[in-house]
Design an enzyme around this catalytic site. Structure first.
Site, short mmCIF file in Angstrom:
data_model
loop_
_atom_site.label_atom_id
_atom_site.label_comp_id
_atom_site.label_asym_id
_atom_site.label_seq_id
_atom_site.Cartn_x
_atom_site.Cartn_y
_atom_site.Cartn_z
N ASP A 49 41.81 33.94 39.48
CA ASP A 49 42.22 34.47 38.18
C ASP A 49 42.89 35.83 38.26
O ASP A 49 43.09 36.48 37.24
CB ASP A 49 41.00 34.56 37.25
CG ASP A 49 39.94 35.54 37.75
OD1 ASP A 49 39.98 35.90 38.95
OD2 ASP A 49 39.06 35.94 36.97
N LYS A 68 38.46 33.87 51.10
CA LYS A 68 39.54 34.68 50.54
C LYS A 68 40.54 34.97 51.65
O LYS A 68 40.15 35.35 52.77
CB LYS A 68 39.00 36.00 49.98
CG LYS A 68 38.06 35.84 48.80
CD LYS A 68 37.51 37.20 48.36
CE LYS A 68 36.56 37.07 47.17
NZ LYS A 68 35.93 38.37 46.83
N LYS A 112 30.27 39.63 36.83
CA LYS A 112 29.92 40.68 37.78
C LYS A 112 28.60 41.35 37.36
O LYS A 112 28.47 41.82 36.21
CB LYS A 112 31.03 41.75 37.83
CG LYS A 112 32.34 41.24 38.42
CD LYS A 112 32.23 40.95 39.90
CE LYS A 112 33.59 40.63 40.50
NZ LYS A 112 33.51 40.41 41.97
#
Length: 327
Positions: A298, A246, A150
């Site tokens: 994850d 997603k 990130k």
């Protein structure tokens, strides 16, 4: 017998904190839907996401508003027209998939032609922080083959260098979460290429990414916030090289499959990602991700505790879900 739906809001603590360019959180707030019929129950989990204007109360209300339609037997095809894409529809859609599998005895994997199922190599996410802290995270996970990092701040070059030096054997995805600007993107892309980065997710804000058509892509660029459903894809041709699918964005596995197949037709690489949720949210995504170019599932690895039973992770390999969990 009419179908009965139950809706539950749950919280799962995150191991430490999870930080991206928009802020930090210390727990995953999820909503679980269970739809029961003839002694069987199908489950789905979603994660309301503030970036898309969602709240826990709002998503729960949207699900509750469908109680009558679900009791009357609404199917997944009708659900897509009855609700907008997003977390609420995802939880219902996945619960319907699971219920269908339980009632029929036929696994979801067979219905979507995802067999034989195999274990997948997932990315492991490193939170945004100062370069030294990110290097420590990278060093602790340097044995993992794929790291997702990130970024999205003023000091990203130092962060990128710190992580690549601390985990020299890992492939690295950078996720800027819309944190770069038209003023620094060319320079940042060039530096990422020098550092051997494999992929960069959503460097610019959704809707302000037209510059991607005019500049070089020395590292492939993946759309995340810019893509929710298949209808978004045509506008992204020439801007992005890959798309991150997603379930909480597409509003369930049903639309995610359509998005995946259309993206392939248009020449995009496929990444299957997740919000920070439990194994119940990851399970349908593991089926979707069979054959994907990048897998980022994850979520349970970032939690202090997961559901039982949960998915089995061995290092960075995630196994297909047992049907007692989902599907």
């Amino acid at each position: 017998m009419a179908r009965v739906i139950s809706v539950e809001s749950e919280r799962f603590p995150i191991a430490g904190a999870f930080t991206i360019s928009r802020g930090s959180k210390t727990e995953a707030e999820v909503i679980t839907v269970t739809i029961r019929e003839n002694g069987h129950g199908g489950r789905g989990e979603c994660v309301p996401y503030k970036r898309y204007g969602e709240t826990t109360d709002g998503v729960q209300a949207a699900i509750e508003a469908m109680r009558g339609r679900i009791a009357d037997g609404i199917d997944r095809a009708a659900l897509i027209h009855a609700m907008p894409a997003g977390a609420a529809r995802n939880a219902i859609d996945c619960a319907l998939w699971d219920l269908e599998a339980k009632l029929s005895g036929a696994p979801v994997a067979h219905a979507i032609r995802a067999v034989p199922l195999r274990a997948l190599e997932t990315a492991f996410t490193l939170s945004l922080g100062e370069p030294e802290a990110m290097a420590a995270q990278a060093r602790a996970n340097a044995a993992r083959p794929l790291l997702k990092v990130k970024i999205g701040g003023d000091n990203d070059k130092a962060r990128i260098r710190a992580v690549t030096e601390a985990a020299p054997g890992s492939r690295i995805i950078l996720d800027a979460n819309e944190g770069w600007t038209e003023h620094n993107i060319v320079e940042n892309l060039a530096f990422a290429a020098e550092q051997g980065i494999a992929l960069i997710e959503q460097p610019l804000p959704a809707g302000r990414d037209e510059i991607l058509r005019e500049i070089a892509h020395p590292v492939p660029i993946c759309a995340d916030e810019s893509v929710h459903e298949a209808k978004n894809l045509d506008a992204l041709v020439g801007l992005y090289d890959a798309v991150n699918i997603k379930l909480d964005k597409t509003g369930g596995l049903t639309e995610a499959l359509v998005l995946r197949d259309r993206a392939r037709e248009l020449g995009f690489d496929i990444m299957v990602g997740c919000m920070v949720g439990t194994s119940l949210a990851m399970a349908p995504a593991v089926l979707l991700a069979q054959g994907a170019d990048f897998v980022d599932l994850d979520g349970p690895l970032l939690l202090a505790r997961d559901r039982t039973p949960g998915l089995v992770y061995r290092g960075s390999l995630v196994s297909p879900p047992d049907r007692t969990l989902w599907g």
